[in-house]
Enzyme design. Sequence first.
Site, PDB file in Angstrom:
ATOM      1  N   GLU A 191     -95.121 -35.340 -81.840  1.00 37.32           N
ATOM      2  CA  GLU A 191     -94.415 -35.260 -80.550  1.00 37.32           C
ATOM      3  C   GLU A 191     -94.788 -34.051 -79.698  1.00 37.32           C
ATOM      4  OE1 GLU A 191     -90.212 -35.818 -81.499  1.00 37.32           O
ATOM      5  OE2 GLU A 191     -90.535 -37.962 -81.750  1.00 37.32           O
ATOM      6  N   GLU A 198     -92.477 -44.556 -84.298  1.00 37.18           N
ATOM      7  CA  GLU A 198     -91.104 -44.109 -84.558  1.00 37.18           C
ATOM      8  C   GLU A 198     -90.222 -44.823 -83.567  1.00 37.18           C
ATOM      9  OE1 GLU A 198     -89.779 -40.071 -84.332  1.00 37.18           O
ATOM     10  OE2 GLU A 198     -91.472 -39.290 -85.467  1.00 37.18           O
TER      11      GLU A 198
END
Length: 438
Positions: A216, A353
């Site tokens: 991320e 995710e």
Amino acid sequence: MRLHAVFSLVATLLSSVASASQPEEIQPTTTTLAKRAVPSGFVTTNGTHFQLDGEPFYFVGTNSFWLPLLITESDVDTTFQTMAGMGVKVLRTWGFNAINASEIPYALESGLTYYQVWNNSEWTLNEGPQGLQRLDYVIETAAKYDIRIILTFTNNWYGYGGMELYIYHLLGNENVTHDDFYTNPTVIASYQSYVETIVNRYKNSSAIFAWELMNEARCAGDSLPAGPTCVPGSETLTKWYRAQSDYVRSLDPYHMITTGGEGQFYWADPPEYWYNGTLVSDFNFNGEAGEDFEASLALPNIDFGTYHLYPQTWYPELDYPGSNFSVELWGLGWIGAHANTAAYVGKPLLIEEFGVLGLENKTEIYPAWNASSIRSGIQPWQFGELNLTEDGGNRVIQYTDQIYMGASPNDGFTFYINQTAVWDVFTSAAVVQDYLSG
Ligand SMILES: *[C@@H]1O[C@H](CO)[C@@H](O)[C@H](O)[C@H]1NC(C)=O
Ligand SMILES: *[C@@H]1O[C@H](CO)[C@@H](O)[C@H](O)[C@H]1NC(C)=O
Ligand SMILES: *[C@@H]1O[C@H](CO)[C@@H](O)[C@H](O)[C@H]1NC(C)=O
Ligand SMILES: *[C@@H]1O[C@H](CO)[C@@H](O)[C@H](O)[C@H]1NC(C)=O
Ligand SMILES: *[C@@H]1O[C@H](CO)[C@@H](O)[C@H](O)[C@H]1NC(C)=O
Ligand SMILES: *[C@@H]1O[C@H](CO)[C@@H](O)[C@H](O)[C@H]1NC(C)=O
Ligand SMILES: *[C@@H]1O[C@H](CO)[C@@H](O)[C@H](O)[C@H]1NC(C)=O
Ligand SMILES: *[C@@H]1O[C@H](CO)[C@@H](O)[C@H](O)[C@H]1NC(C)=O
Ligand SMILES: *[C@@H]1O[C@H](CO)[C@@H](O)[C@H](O)[C@H]1NC(C)=O
Ligand SMILES: *[C@@H]1O[C@H](CO)[C@@H](O)[C@H](O)[C@H]1NC(C)=O
Ligand SMILES: *[C@@H]1O[C@H](CO)[C@@H](O)[C@H](O)[C@H]1NC(C)=O
């Protein structure tokens, strides 16, 4: 998933997402790239699909950052056995666990896994039984169950020793910004030295599915803000992705490489929405987060695209009184925008995710997201195991992560085998993926 949710302002955009079918300013460069021939047993790409030994490879995967943190090898085995029973073929986990020298006593006492120890401006590697040997065991055991690993080199967030440790230890804590990580040569050299260690350790293994540059990546982090050179249009992250993917490729010609990004866009005309009387530009589309999904997917050594999906933590206003938008529909728009880009660039796409909070929400929303996003691969956050035995089935691992009555850490997104309706979404999706594969 990060430890602290970002509660950004927000609301509505499905119609603008759905209509934005042609991403701007990207060239479909990949069709002209020569494909590398990979050793047998290595997963590679072929156009928009993954491929294993000449056959298409479609899969259901999952996430478990806590597996290499387990102390007991039999618990690792039990977990992989349950995963294989669900039909999981790919597991994403952290290839980093870093502490600083003053945390060593706590780590030794609590059994915490650590691979890197930071002391002043250097880190040392821990190849011992509480270090990389634990990751070795996870990767070996994955291979036994025919599960392949996506291994992430560091974290945008502080959890388990993320990238800000490099900044604090190498540059100090004065006048630094989060994005110094992407541009400072000393930091980049230190990151690459860790990456080299990990890649060289496992590069012969067909149990590695792909290398992942960071979890991320964004311009800002948990404690450090973004600096003036990490702004929409600066392409700071794209340049870093390019340099690091080229570097990993120079170490390993065969395994796939991906970003690990959340998949934010940098659109010239990003969606806007009214929130409480103010016109707001959407941070997932305006480049503010730092990523430019289209540009990064088009890079020559980024083999496939990743994106994440957490509408409830990104947009707490969805589904609330006065909102005309739902978590489920926002997710479908986000899925569609990435699917369009991946089809245009001509590479596989992994929703690596995603999660919603609450069992009923999961039961209601996951089937719709599954049906629309399944394509190459789908990886819910996060896998739960109910049969862990270490410390009598009760152990605090780190932060709020704990094993409780045999159950692996439950962050609200975790799903377990006893939650049949949710579990069945993924087991039946795995059957479909198997059928599509060779
Ligand atoms: C790529 O996939 C297509 C369609 O499945 C197949 O015909 C082709 O042989 C594959 N290419 C390679 C190099 O494996
Ligand atoms: C080491 O880590 C601990 C716990 O996160 C922190 O309190 C401490 O300030 C760190 N020490 C150094 C020198 O970074
Ligand atoms: C950290 O570094 C200092 C000196 O730079 C050294 O005295 C100390 O032993 C080191 N600590 C560990 C745990 O390596
Ligand atoms: C941080 O910036 C200020 C203002 O430019 C300067 O006075 C100070 O010396 C800097 N500190 C460090 C450690 O570079
Ligand atoms: C990886 O394979 C190469 C070629 O077979 C071999 O030379 C090398 O020693 C292997 N490395 C490891 C770490 O097993
Ligand atoms: C909405 O705007 C009003 C008026 O500016 C303000 O008083 C209120 O705090 C805002 N509510 C939220 C949730 O931001
Ligand atoms: C929600 O309402 C706004 C303002 O009327 C409108 O622009 C938008 O299209 C609506 N969204 C949906 C999904 O109905
Ligand atoms: C389910 O989703 C709604 C809408 O986002 C939210 O308000 C609710 O709290 C969620 N349920 C749980 C148990 O988290
Ligand atoms: C998941 O998606 C696939 C592909 O659209 C579909 O065939 C399957 O029925 C879906 N499974 C569930 C449980 O929704
Ligand atoms: C794992 O735990 C579940 C739920 O407690 C139980 O039904 C199952 O039998 C256990 N499996 C094994 C292999 O112990
Ligand atoms: C399943 O196991 C989890 C973890 O122990 C527990 O919290 C939950 O209540 C159990 N049952 C269901 C239906 O979720």
